[in-house]
Every structure is written in C-alpha cells, then in structure tokens.
Design a protein around this motif. Structure first.
Motif, PDB file in Angstrom:
ATOM      1  N   TYR A  48       0.845  -1.035  -0.144  1.00 25.59           N
ATOM      2  CA  TYR A  48      -0.073  -0.041   0.059  1.00 25.59           C
ATOM      3  C   TYR A  48       0.730   1.121  -0.060  1.00 25.59           C
ATOM      4  CZ  TYR A  48      -2.759   3.822   1.967  1.00 25.59           C
ATOM      5  OH  TYR A  48      -3.381   4.985   2.216  1.00 25.59           O
ATOM      6  N   TRP A  74      -9.092  -3.925   5.493  1.00 25.62           N
ATOM      7  CA  TRP A  74     -10.194  -4.743   5.167  1.00 25.62           C
ATOM      8  C   TRP A  74      -9.650  -6.487   5.450  1.00 25.62           C
ATOM      9  CZ3 TRP A  74     -14.330  -2.846   6.504  1.00 25.62           C
ATOM     10  CH2 TRP A  74     -14.737  -1.662   6.331  1.00 25.62           C
ATOM     11  N   TYR A  83      -4.197   7.540  -0.247  1.00 27.97           N
ATOM     12  CA  TYR A  83      -5.508   6.879  -1.006  1.00 27.97           C
ATOM     13  C   TYR A  83      -5.882   6.229   0.261  1.00 27.97           C
ATOM     14  CZ  TYR A  83      -4.113   8.738  -5.471  1.00 27.97           C
ATOM     15  OH  TYR A  83      -3.684   9.363  -6.453  1.00 27.97           O
ATOM     16  N   TYR A  84      -7.275   5.535   0.089  1.00 27.31           N
ATOM     17  CA  TYR A  84      -8.194   4.794   0.663  1.00 27.31           C
ATOM     18  C   TYR A  84      -7.213   3.580   1.254  1.00 27.31           C
ATOM     19  CZ  TYR A  84     -12.120   1.999   2.361  1.00 27.31           C
ATOM     20  OH  TYR A  84     -12.855   1.000   2.889  1.00 27.31           O
ATOM     21  N   PRO A  85      -7.255   3.374   2.520  1.00 30.07           N
ATOM     22  CA  PRO A  85      -6.210   2.130   3.198  1.00 30.07           C
ATOM     23  C   PRO A  85      -7.071   1.002   2.980  1.00 30.07           C
ATOM     24  CG  PRO A  85      -7.423   3.740   4.873  1.00 30.07           C
ATOM     25  CD  PRO A  85      -7.789   4.323   3.639  1.00 30.07           C
ATOM     26  N   TRP A  86      -7.047   0.369   1.781  1.00 25.20           N
ATOM     27  CA  TRP A  86      -7.882  -0.772   1.586  1.00 25.20           C
ATOM     28  C   TRP A  86      -7.223  -1.927   2.333  1.00 25.20           C
ATOM     29  CZ3 TRP A  86      -4.172  -4.465   0.327  1.00 25.20           C
ATOM     30  CH2 TRP A  86      -2.887  -3.785  -0.420  1.00 25.20           C
ATOM     31  N   PHE A  87      -6.089  -1.925   2.946  1.00 21.04           N
ATOM     32  CA  PHE A  87      -5.348  -3.056   3.657  1.00 21.04           C
ATOM     33  C   PHE A  87      -6.151  -3.461   5.043  1.00 21.04           C
ATOM     34  CE2 PHE A  87      -3.111   0.672   4.855  1.00 21.04           C
ATOM     35  CZ  PHE A  87      -3.084   0.611   6.375  1.00 21.04           C
ATOM     36  N   THR A  99       0.861   3.726  -3.604  1.00 15.99           N
ATOM     37  CA  THR A  99      -0.142   4.818  -3.287  1.00 15.99           C
ATOM     38  C   THR A  99       0.332   5.961  -2.587  1.00 15.99           C
ATOM     39  OG1 THR A  99      -1.051   3.794  -1.288  1.00 15.99           O
ATOM     40  CG2 THR A  99      -2.158   3.037  -3.366  1.00 15.99           C
TER      41      THR A  99
END
Length: 131
Positions: free
Chosen positions: A45, A62, A56-60, A49
C-alpha cells in the motif's frame, strides 16, 4: 500425586498437555503469518499509493479486519475456552443434559455407556450382525 508414567491418569494428563502445546504452537504460527502477510500488504500500500498530496484509501484494513476476527477466535479457543474441552467438562455437560431430559444420572463409580462419541464406530465382533 501419582507419578507412575504407566498409569492411565498420567497418560491422559500427558495427552491433554501435548494437545494444549500443539494448539498453542498452532496459534503462534497463525499469529506470525498474520503479522508477516499484513505487514507486506501495508508495505505494498505504501509503495504503490504515495501521491503528492497524501495517502489514498487504506484498503489493507479489510483483510486485516477479517483475518483478525479469525485470529481472535483462534486465541479464544486456545487460551480462554481450552478448559471446556476436557473429559471432565464433557462429562458434566452430559449429566446436565440428562437431567434436563428427566433421565436419571448414574451415581459416581458406575461405568458410563461407551457410545463411540469421538471414536470410529467399529462393530462389535462378538455381536451378531443383522443385514
């Protein structure tokens, strides 16, 4: 205390201790893989990003959350509720269920029936088989 290693009580205690150690080691491996994999996700991430104005959106979060719930249940099963899996606890639970059903509970010292619970149901060779 009976320290005779050939006694059934000692063998049962050893078997239970061995099972608990195996469960704890399994939890440690689960925790280590959680930390390593999720650490790698955070690094990915951060490396992919990094815009000029911020992140950006912290997708990790999830995968960390989902896996973390599983890790929590693994921890609870190994450290909090481990004593609920002993033969004595199972025996008390069976007695409680028998009382709820209105069935008399055998007195202490009486041999309980072997239902094969947790064992392979092997037919008795001395009993006549009906087909």
């Amino acid at each position: 205390m009976n320290y005779d290693v050939s006694s059934p009580e000692y063998r049962e205690a050893y078997r239970m201790a061995e099972r608990r150690v195996k469960a704890k080691i399994g939890f440690y491996w689960h925790l280590a893989s959680y930390v390593i994999v999720n650490g790698m996700l955070i690094v990915i991430y951060l490396l992919t990003t990094m815009p000029v104005g911020g992140l950006y959106y912290p997708w990790f979060v999830w995968p960390m959350l989902g896996w973390g719930i599983g890790l929590l249940f693994h921890f609870l099963g190994v450290y909090v509720f481990a004593s609920n899996n002993s033969p004595a606890v199972r025996q008390r639970m069976i007695e409680e269920e028998l009382r709820k059903m209105g069935t008399p509970v055998p007195p202490p010292g009486v041999q309980w029936p072997n239902t094969g619970y947790g064992q392979a149901n092997v037919p008795d060779p001395n009993r006549e088989q009906k087909y």
